[in-house]
Design a protein around this motif. Structure first.
Motif, PDB file in Angstrom:
ATOM      1  N   GLU A  10       0.845  -1.195   0.000  1.00 40.91           N
ATOM      2  CA  GLU A  10       0.000   0.000   0.000  1.00 40.91           C
ATOM      3  C   GLU A  10       0.884   1.251   0.000  1.00 40.91           C
ATOM      4  O   GLU A  10       1.134   1.839   1.058  1.00 40.91           O
ATOM      5  CB  GLU A  10      -0.931  -0.006   1.211  1.00 40.91           C
ATOM      6  N   ASN A  19      -4.488   2.608  -3.277  1.00 40.83           N
ATOM      7  CA  ASN A  19      -5.042   1.261  -3.450  1.00 40.83           C
ATOM      8  C   ASN A  19      -4.453   0.685  -4.734  1.00 40.83           C
ATOM      9  O   ASN A  19      -4.987   0.862  -5.829  1.00 40.83           O
ATOM     10  CB  ASN A  19      -6.569   1.327  -3.534  1.00 40.83           C
ATOM     11  N   HIS A  21      -4.237  -2.251  -5.892  1.00 44.79           N
ATOM     12  CA  HIS A  21      -5.075  -3.227  -6.606  1.00 44.79           C
ATOM     13  C   HIS A  21      -6.046  -2.515  -7.544  1.00 44.79           C
ATOM     14  O   HIS A  21      -6.226  -2.915  -8.699  1.00 44.79           O
ATOM     15  CB  HIS A  21      -5.843  -4.094  -5.607  1.00 44.79           C
ATOM     16  N   LEU A  22      -6.665  -1.443  -7.057  1.00 42.56           N
ATOM     17  CA  LEU A  22      -7.601  -0.690  -7.877  1.00 42.56           C
ATOM     18  C   LEU A  22      -6.884  -0.020  -9.041  1.00 42.56           C
ATOM     19  O   LEU A  22      -7.386   0.002 -10.173  1.00 42.56           O
ATOM     20  CB  LEU A  22      -8.323   0.364  -7.027  1.00 42.56           C
ATOM     21  N   GLU A  25      -6.124  -2.576 -11.596  1.00 41.89           N
ATOM     22  CA  GLU A  25      -7.364  -3.023 -12.231  1.00 41.89           C
ATOM     23  C   GLU A  25      -7.750  -2.084 -13.364  1.00 41.89           C
ATOM     24  O   GLU A  25      -8.098  -2.524 -14.468  1.00 41.89           O
ATOM     25  CB  GLU A  25      -8.476  -3.089 -11.194  1.00 41.89           C
ATOM     26  N   TYR A  26      -7.686  -0.773 -13.106  1.00 45.08           N
ATOM     27  CA  TYR A  26      -7.970   0.201 -14.161  1.00 45.08           C
ATOM     28  C   TYR A  26      -6.914   0.139 -15.270  1.00 45.08           C
ATOM     29  O   TYR A  26      -7.232   0.268 -16.455  1.00 45.08           O
ATOM     30  CB  TYR A  26      -8.032   1.615 -13.579  1.00 45.08           C
ATOM     31  N   ASN A  89     -20.402  -4.115  -5.370  1.00 45.86           N
ATOM     32  CA  ASN A  89     -18.966  -3.903  -5.200  1.00 45.86           C
ATOM     33  C   ASN A  89     -18.131  -5.134  -5.499  1.00 45.86           C
ATOM     34  O   ASN A  89     -16.990  -5.022  -5.948  1.00 45.86           O
ATOM     35  CB  ASN A  89     -18.668  -3.428  -3.772  1.00 45.86           C
ATOM     36  N   GLY A 132      -4.256  -7.437 -13.808  1.00 42.54           N
ATOM     37  CA  GLY A 132      -5.196  -7.437 -12.695  1.00 42.54           C
ATOM     38  C   GLY A 132      -4.785  -8.384 -11.588  1.00 42.54           C
ATOM     39  O   GLY A 132      -4.904  -8.067 -10.401  1.00 42.54           O
ATOM     40  N   CYS A 136      -4.040  -8.192  -7.499  1.00 43.23           N
ATOM     41  CA  CYS A 136      -4.586  -9.104  -6.479  1.00 43.23           C
ATOM     42  C   CYS A 136      -3.470  -9.634  -5.585  1.00 43.23           C
ATOM     43  O   CYS A 136      -3.624  -9.723  -4.364  1.00 43.23           O
ATOM     44  CB  CYS A 136      -5.303 -10.272  -7.153  1.00 43.23           C
ATOM     45  N   GLU A 143      -7.646  -9.314  -0.598  1.00 40.05           N
ATOM     46  CA  GLU A 143      -8.442  -9.789  -1.722  1.00 40.05           C
ATOM     47  C   GLU A 143      -8.530 -11.304  -1.635  1.00 40.05           C
ATOM     48  O   GLU A 143      -7.541 -11.968  -1.309  1.00 40.05           O
ATOM     49  CB  GLU A 143      -7.808  -9.374  -3.054  1.00 40.05           C
TER      50      GLU A 143
END
Length: 257
Positions: A10, A19, A21-22, A25-26, A89, A132, A136, A143
């Motif tokens: 983090e 974040n 992971h987020l 993901e994007y 979510n 992605g 994770c 996660e």
């Protein structure tokens, strides 16, 4: 046990906890779509631009719904108690892939498109999942992509002080192997039907995920299998003709040897 004391990762930027992971993901969506555009410019797409756009829209809506439905079914009592926000979510790539497939097939029937449309998406999808899954992995036990406790030499401390199977890393290695296999098949002189590369990806990935689910600490089962495993079986049933053709082809090759 490999010790990763920074898990979950983090990073802090300008005093704000990121974040990761987020972010990844994007990034996965962005890179995957850019790679798709790159491939489409360099290939002869037999599907018109309008039909291709309709197919993409069908894939998006199918993926959005099924990704959340399958995430809910992983543990219905838990998610039901958390309310509608839990449904919105939570999501899973497996539901997204199969839902996207159903969305595409429905749209193709509506618009009358007969051509297979999956090959052009195959490598971008794999690349996106790899990115992605890296997110994770870095999220550690925050996660639900971590594995059971293990004494296996690849076991890692993912943030809770226990040696666990790094499921996300296993998946990344498998997907990279699948990516390069499909790339080599595309470059080879071996003639494959249109749509075959996407089928290879779906059959291979869903088979792998069925097996790897046994290494996850699932808590909700129906007759000994998780909801993801039932989805995997459903997908393999969907492709039963292609699986049968592949088995017969392999038998003929072995007979000739």
């Amino acid at each position: 046990m490999l010790s990763l004391i920074f898990m979950p990762y983090e990073p802090i930027l300008f005093g704000i906890k990121i974040n990761i992971h987020l972010v990844l993901e994007y990034l996965a969506f962005f890179v995957g779509f850019q790679y798709y555009l790159y491939l489409r410019k360099r290939t002869t797409d037999t599907i018109s631009t309008n039909n291709r756009l309709s197919i993409i829209i069908g894939a998006i809506f199918g993926a959005l719904f099924f990704s959340r439905l399958m995430a809910f079914l992983e543990n219905p009592p838990l998610h039901y108690s958390q309310g509608i926000l839990s449904f919105l979510n939570n999501k899973t790539i497996m539901g997204g892939l199969f839902g996207g497939l159903l969305g595409v097939e429905l749209v193709k029937k509506v618009i009358g498109e007969k051509q297979s449309s999956g090959d052009l998406f195959t490598l971008p999808i794999i690349l996106g999942i790899v990115i992605g899954r890296l997110g994770c992995f870095l999220a550690g036990t925050k996660e639900f992509t971590f594995g059971k406790e293990t004494t296996f030499f690849l076991g890692m401390d993912l943030g809770d002080g226990l040696s666990r199977h790094p499921i996300a890393l296993y998946e990344i290695v498998f997907l990279l192997g699948l990516f390069f296999l499909i790339r080599q098949l595309q470059k080879s002189a071996l003639p494959l039907k249109n749509g075959s590369y996407f089928k290879i990806f779906m059959i291979g990935y869903f088979t792998f995920r069925f097996m790897i689910e046994f290494l996850k600490p699932n808590t909700y089962f129906l007759l000994g299998l998780s909801s993801i495993q039932y989805l995997c079986l459903l997908c393999l049933l969907y492709y039963y003709k292609s699986i049968g053709e592949a088995i017969n082809y392999a038998r003929k090759k072995l007979y000739l040897l």
